[in-house]
Design a protein around this motif. Structure first.
Motif, mmCIF file in Angstrom:
data_model
loop_
_atom_site.group_PDB
_atom_site.id
_atom_site.type_symbol
_atom_site.label_atom_id
_atom_site.label_comp_id
_atom_site.label_asym_id
_atom_site.label_seq_id
_atom_site.Cartn_x
_atom_site.Cartn_y
_atom_site.Cartn_z
ATOM 1 N N LEU A 150 72.143 55.050 36.818
ATOM 2 C CA LEU A 150 71.903 55.172 35.372
ATOM 3 C C LEU A 150 73.200 54.909 34.610
ATOM 4 O O LEU A 150 73.195 54.203 33.597
ATOM 5 N N ALA A 151 74.315 55.469 35.086
ATOM 6 C CA ALA A 151 75.603 55.287 34.389
ATOM 7 C C ALA A 151 75.950 53.800 34.304
ATOM 8 O O ALA A 151 76.331 53.306 33.229
ATOM 9 N N GLU A 152 75.787 53.079 35.409
ATOM 10 C CA GLU A 152 76.152 51.647 35.377
ATOM 11 C C GLU A 152 75.235 50.867 34.445
ATOM 12 O O GLU A 152 75.683 50.011 33.680
ATOM 13 N N ASP A 153 73.943 51.181 34.459
ATOM 14 C CA ASP A 153 73.009 50.484 33.561
ATOM 15 C C ASP A 153 73.299 50.823 32.100
ATOM 16 O O ASP A 153 73.184 49.974 31.211
ATOM 17 N N MET A 154 73.667 52.081 31.874
ATOM 18 C CA MET A 154 73.984 52.518 30.507
ATOM 19 C C MET A 154 75.224 51.783 29.998
ATOM 20 O O MET A 154 75.268 51.329 28.856
ATOM 21 N N ILE A 155 76.224 51.661 30.854
ATOM 22 C CA ILE A 155 77.468 50.967 30.471
ATOM 23 C C ILE A 155 77.165 49.499 30.147
ATOM 24 O O ILE A 155 77.645 48.956 29.153
ATOM 25 N N ARG A 156 76.325 48.889 30.966
ATOM 26 C CA ARG A 156 75.956 47.485 30.721
ATOM 27 C C ARG A 156 75.281 47.337 29.353
ATOM 28 O O ARG A 156 75.456 46.352 28.645
ATOM 29 N N PHE A 157 74.535 48.368 28.989
ATOM 30 C CA PHE A 157 73.821 48.339 27.713
ATOM 31 C C PHE A 157 74.770 48.612 26.530
ATOM 32 O O PHE A 157 74.727 47.934 25.512
ATOM 33 N N ILE A 158 75.615 49.642 26.673
ATOM 34 C CA ILE A 158 76.409 50.105 25.528
ATOM 35 C C ILE A 158 77.691 49.301 25.293
ATOM 36 O O ILE A 158 78.054 49.049 24.139
ATOM 37 N N SER A 159 78.361 48.869 26.366
ATOM 38 C CA SER A 159 79.708 48.321 26.134
ATOM 39 C C SER A 159 79.739 47.077 25.229
ATOM 40 O O SER A 159 80.644 46.967 24.405
ATOM 41 N N PRO A 160 78.753 46.154 25.286
ATOM 42 C CA PRO A 160 78.834 45.028 24.334
ATOM 43 C C PRO A 160 78.705 45.495 22.878
ATOM 44 O O PRO A 160 79.373 44.948 21.985
ATOM 45 N N ILE A 161 77.885 46.522 22.641
ATOM 46 C CA ILE A 161 77.740 47.026 21.259
ATOM 47 C C ILE A 161 79.067 47.651 20.813
ATOM 48 O O ILE A 161 79.562 47.408 19.715
ATOM 49 N N ARG A 162 79.676 48.445 21.709
ATOM 50 C CA ARG A 162 80.940 49.116 21.358
ATOM 51 C C ARG A 162 82.031 48.081 21.048
ATOM 52 O O ARG A 162 82.751 48.218 20.062
ATOM 53 N N LYS A 163 82.102 47.052 21.867
ATOM 54 C CA LYS A 163 83.170 46.046 21.658
ATOM 55 C C LYS A 163 82.989 45.327 20.320
ATOM 56 O O LYS A 163 83.930 45.140 19.565
ATOM 57 N N LYS A 164 81.736 44.969 20.012
ATOM 58 C CA LYS A 164 81.486 44.299 18.722
ATOM 59 C C LYS A 164 81.855 45.222 17.570
ATOM 60 O O LYS A 164 82.445 44.818 16.576
ATOM 61 N N MET A 165 81.478 46.495 17.735
ATOM 62 C CA MET A 165 81.743 47.474 16.674
ATOM 63 C C MET A 165 83.242 47.593 16.425
ATOM 64 O O MET A 165 83.686 47.640 15.274
ATOM 65 N N GLU A 166 84.035 47.590 17.490
ATOM 66 C CA GLU A 166 85.490 47.704 17.330
ATOM 67 C C GLU A 166 86.045 46.496 16.571
ATOM 68 O O GLU A 166 86.887 46.644 15.689
ATOM 69 N N ASP A 167 85.529 45.300 16.872
ATOM 70 C CA ASP A 167 85.995 44.100 16.156
ATOM 71 C C ASP A 167 85.642 44.184 14.672
ATOM 72 O O ASP A 167 86.454 43.860 13.808
ATOM 73 N N ILE A 168 84.419 44.628 14.393
ATOM 74 C CA ILE A 168 83.988 44.684 12.989
ATOM 75 C C ILE A 168 84.809 45.726 12.226
ATOM 76 O O ILE A 168 85.217 45.513 11.085
ATOM 77 N N LEU A 169 85.088 46.846 12.864
ATOM 78 C CA LEU A 169 85.853 47.919 12.203
ATOM 79 C C LEU A 169 87.250 47.464 11.811
ATOM 80 O O LEU A 169 87.832 47.982 10.847
ATOM 81 N N ALA A 170 87.775 46.494 12.543
ATOM 82 C CA ALA A 170 89.122 46.014 12.234
ATOM 83 C C ALA A 170 89.101 45.094 11.013
ATOM 84 O O ALA A 170 90.144 44.740 10.478
ATOM 85 N N ASP A 171 87.912 44.719 10.535
ATOM 86 C CA ASP A 171 87.795 43.759 9.438
ATOM 87 C C ASP A 171 87.345 44.471 8.153
ATOM 88 O O ASP A 171 86.181 44.461 7.772
#
Ligand code: AMP
Length: 335
Positions: free
Chosen positions: A278-299
């Protein structure tokens, strides 16, 4: 001739980072609905004041919610994305609706009773009239559908009642709004400790946030409540184990879920393995959203532009409704 699309309104309070409950209960529906409906999605900063009166971190929280919306796939050109306090007209409609809401029904609302228990030293009038402000948010856009999680069902029912009362007293202005989820049933995403729902600020260790890094996700999931495992084939499943299956159904392949269900039923299940998967599947699901969010927050420029654009569009729409409301109530004395 273009037919008018049905209107949708929903909001999320900026009281902390968004989590899986917000995603599956609300945001996923927003992303799908933006293509088929006239959508208004707001960051509900005024609602957050009923429980979080300290405004020092509010701007940052609002930006984080907007960045999450964008990262999850909401397109500000398709949907109107705005901040609740940028719409002054909602405050006026809230005032009128307050005259149609009764103290007894407000006191009976489940969320009011829960919040009053959680913050006995701050049972403010805003907390009591929360469902009225929420009704004003919905009705100011004459919304037909409100994508929300199960926890908000009662509030939508109240909004429907206030709309009916207004229409009955002053004439037909508002549609009767309905709660909405594509899955037909409204969802409640459970917390990892088996006690209630995931929530922004109540139990951080039992809630998975869209901003959690991979390690944090692993740690939280590995700590989720389990037991020694079933002793008899086809045993009934305790709630906290069912919850883990429920989370798995959201992010894992169907075949993975059925394989673990099978091993639960024949008592060969190892919860450690299940949680690792479950942890690995959750990471696969969440990490692309988190990375995009970090880029947007910098703008910062982009965030400001999105908020200004949304405020202008939302105000234009809300002004039309308020003009109709004042006319129906005969409050237009200059004419
Ligand atoms: P809130 O975080 O209370 O501002 O809620 C924002 C939206 O997320 C609302 O539509 C809620 O119904 C939804 N939501 C919040 N927590 C959950 C949960 N654990 N499960 C499903 N939906 C939720």
């Amino acid at each position: 001739m273009e037919t008018k699309k049905a209107v949708v309104l929903s909001g999320v309070r900026p009281t902390g980072d968004l989590h899986l409950g917000n995603y599956f209960g609300a945001i996923l529906n927003y992303v799908k609905m933006q293509n088929d409906y006239d959508c208004y999605f707001m960051v509900a900063d005024l609602h957050s004041l009923t429980t979080h009166p300290d405004t020092s971190g509010l701007k940052n929280h609002i930006q984080r919610v907007i960045a999450t919306f964008l990262a999850a796939g909401i397109d500000p050109e398709k949907a109107t994305l705005y901040c609740q306090s940028h719409l002054r007209t909602t405050g006026e409609l809230y005032l009128y609706l307050n005259m149609l809401a009764y103290k007894g029904e407000l006191e009976k609302t489940a969320t009011f009773k829960e919040k009053a228990r959680q913050q006995p030293d701050n049972v403010n009038a805003g907390l009591l009239t929360y469902p009225v402000l929420m009704a004003a948010d919905i009705l100011i856009h004459k919304a037909h559908f409100v994508p929300v999680g199960k926890d908000q069902e009662q509030h939508i029912e109240m909004a429907r009642n206030f709309a009916k009362r207004f229409n009955h007293r002053y004439g037909e202005v508002f549609p009767e709004p309905e709660a909405f989820n594509y899955s037909h049933d409204l969802l409640k995403i459970p917390s990892l400790d088996g006690s209630g729902k995931m929530s922004k600020s109540v139990n951080e260790n039992a809630t998975i946030y869209l901003s959690d890094n991979d390690d944090t996700i692993r740690k939280k999931i590995m700590k989720a409540k389990t037991d020694a495992g079933p002793q008899q084939p086809n045993s009934p499943m305790p709630d906290y184990v069912e919850n883990i299956f429920h989370l798995m159904e959201l992010v894992s392949e169907n075949s993975t879920v059925s394989q673990f269900r099978q091993s639960y039923n024949d008592c060969s299940i190892r919860y450690g393995d299940m949680k690792k998967q479950l942890a690995e599947d959750m990471i696969r699901f969440i990490s692309p959203i988190r990375k995009k969010m970090e880029d947007i927050l910098a703008d910062e420029v982009l965030l400001k532009k999105v908020m200004e654009h949304g405020a202008a569009k939302a105000n234009e729409h809300a002004d039309q409704t308020l003009a109709e409301v004042r006319k129906a109530m005969r409050l237009n004395y200059f004419i």
